[in-house]
Scaffold this motif. Structure first.
Motif, PDB file in Angstrom:
ATOM      1  N   GLN A  57       0.833  -1.200   0.000  1.00 14.11           N
ATOM      2  CA  GLN A  57       0.000   0.000   0.000  1.00 14.11           C
ATOM      3  C   GLN A  57       0.871   1.255   0.000  1.00 14.11           C
ATOM      4  OE1 GLN A  57      -2.387   0.677   3.505  1.00 14.11           O
ATOM      5  NE2 GLN A  57      -3.830   1.963   2.381  1.00 14.11           N
ATOM      6  N   ARG A  73      -0.057   9.623   7.383  1.00  9.20           N
ATOM      7  CA  ARG A  73      -1.389   9.833   7.955  1.00  9.20           C
ATOM      8  C   ARG A  73      -2.357   8.723   7.541  1.00  9.20           C
ATOM      9  NH1 ARG A  73      -0.286  15.221   6.710  1.00  9.20           N
ATOM     10  NH2 ARG A  73      -1.369  15.047   4.726  1.00  9.20           N
ATOM     11  N   VAL A  74      -2.297   8.307   6.287  1.00 12.35           N
ATOM     12  CA  VAL A  74      -3.241   7.316   5.775  1.00 12.35           C
ATOM     13  C   VAL A  74      -2.952   5.921   6.301  1.00 12.35           C
ATOM     14  CG1 VAL A  74      -4.012   6.143   3.668  1.00 12.35           C
ATOM     15  CG2 VAL A  74      -3.760   8.623   3.678  1.00 12.35           C
ATOM     16  N   THR A  75      -1.684   5.508   6.287  1.00 10.93           N
ATOM     17  CA  THR A  75      -1.338   4.123   6.620  1.00 10.93           C
ATOM     18  C   THR A  75      -0.933   3.906   8.069  1.00 10.93           C
ATOM     19  OG1 THR A  75       0.977   4.436   5.995  1.00 10.93           O
ATOM     20  CG2 THR A  75      -0.543   3.681   4.274  1.00 10.93           C
ATOM     21  N   ASN A 105       2.133  10.634  -3.857  1.00 11.14           N
ATOM     22  CA  ASN A 105       1.675  11.234  -2.605  1.00 11.14           C
ATOM     23  C   ASN A 105       2.895  11.562  -1.757  1.00 11.14           C
ATOM     24  OD1 ASN A 105      -1.167  11.094  -2.882  1.00 11.14           O
ATOM     25  ND2 ASN A 105      -1.067   8.906  -2.521  1.00 11.14           N
ATOM     26  N   LEU A 116       1.070   4.152  -3.001  1.00 14.51           N
ATOM     27  CA  LEU A 116       0.867   5.577  -2.753  1.00 14.51           C
ATOM     28  C   LEU A 116       2.086   6.394  -3.187  1.00 14.51           C
ATOM     29  CD1 LEU A 116      -0.939   5.358   0.688  1.00 14.51           C
ATOM     30  CD2 LEU A 116      -1.946   6.050  -1.482  1.00 14.51           C
ATOM     31  N   SER A 154       1.601  12.528   3.925  1.00 22.23           N
ATOM     32  CA  SER A 154       0.221  12.099   3.692  1.00 22.23           C
ATOM     33  C   SER A 154       0.115  10.572   3.781  1.00 22.23           C
ATOM     34  CB  SER A 154      -0.297  12.587   2.342  1.00 22.23           C
ATOM     35  OG  SER A 154       0.332  11.930   1.277  1.00 22.23           O
ATOM     36  N   ILE A 155       1.138   9.869   3.293  1.00 19.97           N
ATOM     37  CA  ILE A 155       1.150   8.409   3.396  1.00 19.97           C
ATOM     38  C   ILE A 155       1.202   8.000   4.863  1.00 19.97           C
ATOM     39  CG2 ILE A 155       2.474   6.322   2.869  1.00 19.97           C
ATOM     40  CD1 ILE A 155       3.365   7.745   0.279  1.00 19.97           C
TER      41      ILE A 155
END
Length: 89
Positions: free
Chosen positions: A52, A68-70, A61, A56, A65-66
């Motif tokens: 993942q 924060r998302v993962t 990205n 990204l 931001s990665i």
């Protein structure tokens, strides 16, 4: 964030209850058949998380931001990115 659904290795039921720990890893007990074991191996989860993060990164990205998302630390993302780049001479 990556989420995994735990299933019993004996009867494939998803009705599990946390039942202590063994060597720092959570043990689960199946309500249906009573089978007890450590059901969540770390390797497949880490491989999915790595895939993942790489996806990204390919989508351009930012590392923050990665993160924060993962939920993967930014320095870990930077290390994975450095390992994945081909060495230039």
């Amino acid at each position: 964030m990556i989420s995994t659904i735990l299933t019993c290795a004996n009867c494939a039921s998803q009705r599990l209850q946390k039942n202590g720990s063994s060597r720092g890893k959570a043990k689960y007990r199946c309500y249906d058949c009573g089978h007890q074991a450590v059901f969540a191996p770390a390797a497949p989860q880490r491989a999915a998380q790595y895939a993942q993060v790489m996806k990204l990164l390919v989508e351009r990205n930012s590392q923050r931001s990665i993160e924060r998302v993962t939920g993967v630390a930014r320095m870990t993302i930077a290390r994975w990115l450095k390992k994945s780049r081909p060495e230039s001479s």
